[in-house]
Write a protein that holds these residues in place. Sequence first.
Motif, short mmCIF file in Angstrom:
data_model
loop_
_atom_site.label_atom_id
_atom_site.label_comp_id
_atom_site.label_asym_id
_atom_site.label_seq_id
_atom_site.Cartn_x
_atom_site.Cartn_y
_atom_site.Cartn_z
N LEU A 9 117.12 35.13 35.38
CA LEU A 9 116.09 34.33 34.72
C LEU A 9 114.91 33.99 35.61
CD1 LEU A 9 118.16 31.88 32.46
CD2 LEU A 9 116.87 33.93 31.81
N ASP A 10 115.13 33.81 36.90
CA ASP A 10 114.03 33.48 37.81
C ASP A 10 113.10 34.66 38.04
OD1 ASP A 10 115.01 30.94 38.11
OD2 ASP A 10 116.12 31.37 39.95
N PHE A 11 113.54 35.85 37.67
CA PHE A 11 112.78 37.07 37.97
C PHE A 11 112.16 37.72 36.74
CE2 PHE A 11 116.24 36.45 40.95
CZ PHE A 11 115.64 36.60 42.19
N ILE A 12 112.47 37.20 35.55
CA ILE A 12 112.11 37.88 34.30
C ILE A 12 110.79 37.39 33.73
CG2 ILE A 12 112.85 38.24 31.90
CD1 ILE A 12 115.72 38.02 32.82
N VAL A 13 110.03 38.34 33.17
CA VAL A 13 108.81 38.00 32.44
C VAL A 13 109.20 37.30 31.14
CG1 VAL A 13 106.80 38.92 31.22
CG2 VAL A 13 107.51 39.93 33.41
N LEU A 14 108.57 36.17 30.86
CA LEU A 14 108.85 35.42 29.64
C LEU A 14 107.72 35.63 28.63
CD1 LEU A 14 110.08 32.03 31.18
CD2 LEU A 14 111.43 34.04 30.56
N ASP A 15 108.07 35.59 27.33
CA ASP A 15 107.05 35.75 26.30
C ASP A 15 106.38 34.40 26.03
OD1 ASP A 15 108.78 34.24 24.71
OD2 ASP A 15 109.58 35.98 23.65
N SER A 16 105.52 34.36 25.02
CA SER A 16 104.75 33.16 24.71
C SER A 16 105.63 31.97 24.31
CB SER A 16 103.75 33.45 23.59
OG SER A 16 104.42 33.92 22.43
N PRO A 20 112.96 35.48 27.43
CA PRO A 20 112.89 36.69 28.27
C PRO A 20 112.38 37.90 27.48
CG PRO A 20 114.98 35.54 28.58
CD PRO A 20 114.30 34.89 27.41
N THR A 21 111.54 38.69 28.14
CA THR A 21 111.04 39.92 27.55
C THR A 21 112.03 41.04 27.83
OG1 THR A 21 108.75 39.23 27.88
CG2 THR A 21 109.14 41.58 27.53
N VAL A 22 112.59 41.62 26.76
CA VAL A 22 113.59 42.69 26.92
C VAL A 22 113.20 43.88 26.04
CG1 VAL A 22 115.45 41.08 27.48
CG2 VAL A 22 115.05 41.73 25.10
N ASP A 23 113.72 45.05 26.39
CA ASP A 23 113.47 46.24 25.56
C ASP A 23 114.57 46.37 24.51
OD1 ASP A 23 115.69 47.27 26.86
OD2 ASP A 23 114.55 48.63 28.15
N GLU A 24 114.56 47.51 23.81
CA GLU A 24 115.52 47.69 22.71
C GLU A 24 116.96 47.75 23.20
OE1 GLU A 24 114.29 51.62 24.33
OE2 GLU A 24 113.25 49.80 23.65
N THR A 29 112.37 42.76 31.50
CA THR A 29 111.24 43.19 32.31
C THR A 29 111.08 42.20 33.46
OG1 THR A 29 110.11 44.11 30.38
CG2 THR A 29 108.76 43.64 32.33
N LEU A 30 111.06 42.71 34.67
CA LEU A 30 110.93 41.84 35.83
C LEU A 30 109.46 41.54 36.13
CD1 LEU A 30 113.54 43.29 38.35
CD2 LEU A 30 113.83 41.48 36.67
N LYS A 31 109.23 40.38 36.72
CA LYS A 31 107.89 40.02 37.16
C LYS A 31 107.47 40.94 38.31
CE LYS A 31 108.91 35.11 36.36
NZ LYS A 31 109.09 33.80 37.03
N VAL A 75 121.49 48.56 33.14
CA VAL A 75 121.23 49.85 32.50
C VAL A 75 122.51 50.68 32.48
CG1 VAL A 75 120.00 52.04 32.73
CG2 VAL A 75 118.78 49.88 33.09
N THR A 76 123.23 50.69 33.59
CA THR A 76 124.48 51.44 33.67
C THR A 76 125.49 50.90 32.67
OG1 THR A 76 124.12 51.94 36.01
CG2 THR A 76 126.38 52.15 35.17
N VAL A 77 125.59 49.58 32.58
CA VAL A 77 126.52 48.97 31.62
C VAL A 77 126.17 49.37 30.20
CG1 VAL A 77 127.25 46.76 30.59
CG2 VAL A 77 127.14 47.01 33.08
#
Length: 210
Positions: A9-16, A20-24, A29-31, A75-77
Amino acid sequence: MTNNITPLLDFIVLDSEGEPTVDERGIPTLKQRPIAKSIPDLLAKGKVQNIEMFAELYAQVEQWDWADQYVAYLVTVYEIEDHNANLPTYTDEEGNDIEVEPLELPEAPERPALQTPEEVLAPYKKTISKSIGIEFNGVGVSLNEANQNGLSALKSALELAKEFEVEDQFFPVNFNAETCEGVKVLTLANETEFKNFGLQFVLARKQYFE
């Protein structure tokens, strides 16, 4: 996914909305990670000014290295879980349905403890001390080979001046000293100052070779 992104959580880009901003795949997404200069590279160049600040930044980068490893783990998981959810079945020679064994999930990388600047610099204390060196007439002279050679050359020049009885023209003399802040001029007013400086330098440098 059986694993979550909470440790990141300390490293992740947050949305408005602060989420956390995540893909499908649910991969975050990291800062933008900070850029730190290599401590050995800085010391090799004799740069010890503000070295604690660089060490603190280096410690942060180690945390970001772990964050990158954790994302790779996620990603591996995801890929293994996707694979295991769609395991093929085949029939053996006796007509039995055989399922492919599922792949095992990896263990999450363990986050290292955040180092203090002192802990980061601990392996380099000797190098830092040599670079800072000794102070003489307000100039911090590094305890390196270049300055030792410069002193030897100055001593030989003084002996030559004495041989030709012109030592009264030798002083004051300027010594181009390598310091942790670059080359500085150390002015030695007379032979007594020169000997005192030489003795302090030699004794201080000697301890690093005992």
